[in-house]
Design a protein around this motif. Structure first.
Motif, PDB file in Angstrom:
ATOM      1  N   MET A  45       0.690  -1.402   0.197  1.00 28.93           N
ATOM      2  CA  MET A  45      -0.183  -0.022  -0.061  1.00 28.93           C
ATOM      3  C   MET A  45       0.875   1.310  -0.175  1.00 28.93           C
ATOM      4  O   MET A  45       1.861   1.229   0.547  1.00 28.93           O
ATOM      5  N   ASN A  46       0.582   2.295  -0.762  1.00 28.37           N
ATOM      6  CA  ASN A  46       0.931   3.583  -0.753  1.00 28.37           C
ATOM      7  C   ASN A  46       0.232   4.441   0.421  1.00 28.37           C
ATOM      8  O   ASN A  46      -1.024   4.683   0.098  1.00 28.37           O
ATOM      9  N   PHE A  47       1.111   5.160   1.237  1.00 26.74           N
ATOM     10  CA  PHE A  47       0.242   5.987   2.347  1.00 26.74           C
ATOM     11  C   PHE A  47       0.712   7.315   2.072  1.00 26.74           C
ATOM     12  O   PHE A  47       2.159   7.727   1.949  1.00 26.74           O
ATOM     13  N   PHE A  48      -0.157   8.441   1.986  1.00 29.61           N
ATOM     14  CA  PHE A  48       0.230   9.700   1.807  1.00 29.61           C
ATOM     15  C   PHE A  48       0.008  10.434   3.356  1.00 29.61           C
ATOM     16  O   PHE A  48      -1.145  10.383   3.703  1.00 29.61           O
ATOM     17  N   PRO A 106     -13.446   9.846  -1.538  1.00 26.51           N
ATOM     18  CA  PRO A 106     -14.394   8.633  -0.969  1.00 26.51           C
ATOM     19  C   PRO A 106     -13.708   7.862   0.424  1.00 26.51           C
ATOM     20  O   PRO A 106     -12.469   8.167   0.844  1.00 26.51           O
ATOM     21  N   GLU A 107     -14.855   7.493   1.068  1.00 25.52           N
ATOM     22  CA  GLU A 107     -14.251   6.869   2.350  1.00 25.52           C
ATOM     23  C   GLU A 107     -13.218   5.903   2.261  1.00 25.52           C
ATOM     24  O   GLU A 107     -12.403   5.531   3.249  1.00 25.52           O
ATOM     25  N   ASN A 108     -12.948   5.116   1.319  1.00 21.46           N
ATOM     26  CA  ASN A 108     -12.094   4.046   1.390  1.00 21.46           C
ATOM     27  C   ASN A 108     -10.818   4.642   0.868  1.00 21.46           C
ATOM     28  O   ASN A 108      -9.716   3.718   0.640  1.00 21.46           O
ATOM     29  N   GLN A 109     -10.539   5.863   0.632  1.00 23.45           N
ATOM     30  CA  GLN A 109      -9.274   6.463   0.252  1.00 23.45           C
ATOM     31  C   GLN A 109      -8.588   7.066   1.197  1.00 23.45           C
ATOM     32  O   GLN A 109      -7.400   7.548   1.312  1.00 23.45           O
ATOM     33  N   VAL A 110      -9.368   7.307   2.598  1.00 24.47           N
ATOM     34  CA  VAL A 110      -8.653   8.151   3.448  1.00 24.47           C
ATOM     35  C   VAL A 110      -8.901   7.380   4.970  1.00 24.47           C
ATOM     36  O   VAL A 110      -9.789   6.368   5.206  1.00 24.47           O
ATOM     37  N   ILE A 111      -8.021   7.192   5.783  1.00 21.70           N
ATOM     38  CA  ILE A 111      -7.687   6.718   7.261  1.00 21.70           C
ATOM     39  C   ILE A 111      -7.508   8.038   7.987  1.00 21.70           C
ATOM     40  O   ILE A 111      -6.412   8.671   8.018  1.00 21.70           O
ATOM     41  N   GLY A 112      -8.543   8.444   9.046  1.00 19.93           N
ATOM     42  CA  GLY A 112      -8.276   9.138  10.057  1.00 19.93           C
ATOM     43  C   GLY A 112      -7.931   8.363  11.434  1.00 19.93           C
ATOM     44  O   GLY A 112      -8.552   7.198  11.704  1.00 19.93           O
ATOM     45  N   LEU A 113      -6.746   8.805  12.023  1.00 18.20           N
ATOM     46  CA  LEU A 113      -6.188   8.149  13.009  1.00 18.20           C
ATOM     47  C   LEU A 113      -7.265   7.648  14.155  1.00 18.20           C
ATOM     48  O   LEU A 113      -7.379   6.469  14.640  1.00 18.20           O
ATOM     49  N   TYR A 114      -8.189   8.601  14.605  1.00 19.49           N
ATOM     50  CA  TYR A 114      -9.069   8.320  15.799  1.00 19.49           C
ATOM     51  C   TYR A 114     -10.359   7.515  15.374  1.00 19.49           C
ATOM     52  O   TYR A 114     -10.897   6.851  16.167  1.00 19.49           O
ATOM     53  N   ASP A 135      -9.639  -0.797   5.266  1.00 22.29           N
ATOM     54  CA  ASP A 135      -9.890  -1.165   4.045  1.00 22.29           C
ATOM     55  C   ASP A 135     -11.001  -0.400   3.487  1.00 22.29           C
ATOM     56  O   ASP A 135     -10.965  -0.096   2.199  1.00 22.29           O
ATOM     57  N   ASN A 136     -12.212  -0.154   4.160  1.00 22.77           N
ATOM     58  CA  ASN A 136     -13.354   0.399   3.467  1.00 22.77           C
ATOM     59  C   ASN A 136     -13.966   1.693   3.991  1.00 22.77           C
ATOM     60  O   ASN A 136     -14.681   2.320   3.488  1.00 22.77           O
ATOM     61  N   ALA A 164       1.396  -4.364   9.849  1.00 20.21           N
ATOM     62  CA  ALA A 164       0.919  -5.734  10.196  1.00 20.21           C
ATOM     63  C   ALA A 164      -0.446  -6.164   9.281  1.00 20.21           C
ATOM     64  O   ALA A 164      -0.542  -7.366   8.655  1.00 20.21           O
ATOM     65  N   HIS A 165      -1.222  -4.975   9.058  1.00 19.24           N
ATOM     66  CA  HIS A 165      -2.641  -5.295   8.132  1.00 19.24           C
ATOM     67  C   HIS A 165      -2.258  -5.244   6.701  1.00 19.24           C
ATOM     68  O   HIS A 165      -2.609  -6.054   5.892  1.00 19.24           O
ATOM     69  N   PHE A 166      -1.221  -4.405   6.271  1.00 20.81           N
ATOM     70  CA  PHE A 166      -0.987  -4.219   4.638  1.00 20.81           C
ATOM     71  C   PHE A 166       0.129  -4.772   4.254  1.00 20.81           C
ATOM     72  O   PHE A 166       0.229  -4.890   2.832  1.00 20.81           O
TER      73      PHE A 166
END
Length: 483
Positions: free
Chosen positions: A1-4, A55-63, A76-77, A187-189
């Motif tokens: 995975m690529n993380f920005f 979209p929701e599946n493009q973003v990860i918020g820490l909290y 993932d989603n 661990a996940h990706f």
């Protein structure tokens, strides 16, 4: 995975966020997987994501991740659509009309409860009210922490994470929490590449892990001038990039936005880092154009100007307004539309009023349709002293608008070719030379209206290397070299 990797986003964003959004489009076009990461506490994150079409599946918020019932499904989603809501808050005040408890229902469907302290500052001779303890709650999941005053800013400490996959955790510092978070991503990706756009805490954590044997890839993103000054032969690097440039042995690549900055950075790093590290520097535009507009023709003698940026002091929008005043004094029929929002909004409004330009200069607020809005104008103007790239320059050029700008390093000098797609004005960063700066900017604006049709065609032609398909190919090449 690529993380920005970033800290936050909102209703109005800086060039860093727009660079991420554009890179995301390039990755989508080439079917490269990616996620944008935000670690700030953003109560309206999901509202702003929709506003910027993320979209929701493009973003990860820490909290959101820490409080999720199923954290790895969230990775993932994203957040289920039915959980996204507008935030609302309730404020409890004490007998002195001081806010003491602020309870917010966030757009991510978790509750934020802030307990506030009121402390007298002898230095400022006023009472300061600020968060002392924060609780985040979603069902039986919770994150809480307190603050201590650090040098120049408050610092998170004593972080408790309750019921994360059935376990409780304690982190003394935010850095420890970030390390835990990045470990969960790994661990996940599995094998990942981390593009560090903003947040030196990311750099420190990833470099520490790399030095300990991690195989994860680290890419440092340089979004601004990397050098602040040079004293006694010693270069002072921008604080945002100092750690990266001091630890290049552990980075797999460093990306700047222009060929000129790549050459300058390599020269500045001579003797500062190992020679082999200089080959890790890549120049990839942080913006581009998907479709080119049509060349424009000048239809009347009016000077129809536009600018777009954050309304912050370093953008020097006030000098563009002064340049309009100079042009009026020279007998020109001129108007200016200013798109953007920020801390300078009221100050600029007052300046416009004081100069009697209310019928000529408009503060138009944020634009969600910049390409379409630019088409209504003839020349784009910038008074920024420094631009790592200049996304708005490119947006304007792509719609056939010649650009008048101060001749700042990298951004303006890379994109604007005097006499071909606009004109550059010499400038000095000294306040004593402000009037001279403004006069030269006014001259550059007037020059853009001489042989206007040819300059407009030149603006369109100059954007060919920055078509999204061409920039996307450069990201693919970098990905291949990192793999």
């Amino acid at each position: 995975m690529n993380f920005f990797l970033n800290q936050g986003m909102g209703h109005g964003n800086s060039g860093v966020e727009h660079a991420q959004f554009y890179r995301a489009q390039c990755f989508l076009d080439r079917q490269l997987p990616f996620k944008i990461i935000f670690t700030d506490l953003l109560q309206d994150l999901h509202v702003h994501m929709r506003e910027w079409h993320l979209p929701e599946n493009q973003v990860i918020g820490l909290y959101d991740f820490l409080l999720a019932t199923n954290p790895f499904d969230y990775l993932d989603n994203g957040l289920p659509a039915e959980e996204v809501q507008k935030s609302h808050e309730k404020i409890l005040i004490d007998q002195t009309d001081t806010q003491r408890i602020i309870t917010t229902q966030s757009s991510g469907n978790y509750q934020i409860r802030r307990l506030r302290d009121k402390i007298f500052s002898t230095e400022k001779n006023i009472y300061i009210v600020d968060d002392a303890h924060v609780f985040l709650t979603k069902g039986d999941h919770q994150v809480e922490w307190s603050y201590r005053q650090g040098p120049g800013e408050k610092v998170m400490q004593d972080i408790h994470l309750t019921n994360f996959l059935g376990e409780d955790y304690y982190f003394f510092t935010f850095d420890e929490l970030v390390t835990f978070f990045l470990n969960q991503l790994a661990a996940h990706f599995g094998q990942n590449t981390y593009f560090v756009d903003r947040g030196t805490f990311y750099d420190e954590t990833l470099v520490r892990q790399k030095a300990a044997g991690s195989t994860q890839k680290i890419v440092g993103m340089v979004h601004a001038n990397h050098k602040v000054s040079e004293e006694n032969g010693r270069i002072l690097f921008n604080n945002f990039y100092q750690y990266t440039l001091d630890h290049l042995d552990q980075y797999d690549a460093v990306v700047v936005a222009t060929k000129a900055q790549k050459a300058a950075l390599k020269a500045d790093l001579q003797g500062h880092t190992a020679e082999k590290n200089l080959d890790k520097i890549y120049a990839i535009p942080v913006g581009g154009v998907t479709h080119l507009g049509q060349a424009k023709t000048r239809k009347n003698q009016k000077l129809n100007l536009v600018t777009a940026s954050r309304l912050h002091e370093e953008k020097h929008i006030d000098q563009i307004i002064d340049a309009v005043q100079v042009l009026v004094e020279r007998g020109q029929d001129v108007n200016l539309t200013i798109y953007g929002a920020g801390a300078e909004d009221q100050k600029l409004a007052q300046q416009i009023k004081d100069l009697g330009l209310t019928n000529r200069v408009v503060l138009a607020g944020l634009s969600q349709h910049m390409t379409k809005d630019l088409q209504r104008h003839d020349v784009f103007v910038s008074a920024s002293y420094s631009e790592g790239f200049g996304l708005t320059y490119l947006e304007a050029l792509g719609q056939g608008l010649p650009v008048a700008s101060y001749a700042n390093n990298f951004g303006a000098k890379e994109l604007i070719h005097p006499g071909e797609n606009g004109y550059l004005a010499d400038f000095s960063t000294s306040d004593a030379n402000r009037k001279s700066n403004v006069d030269q900017l006014a001259d550059a604006i007037l020059s853009c209206f001489q042989d206007y049709d040819r300059l407009s065609a030149g603006a369109i032609a100059s954007c060919q290397p920055f078509l999204t398909e061409n920039v996307a190919d450069q990201w693919v090449k970098l990905e291949e070299e990192l793999s």
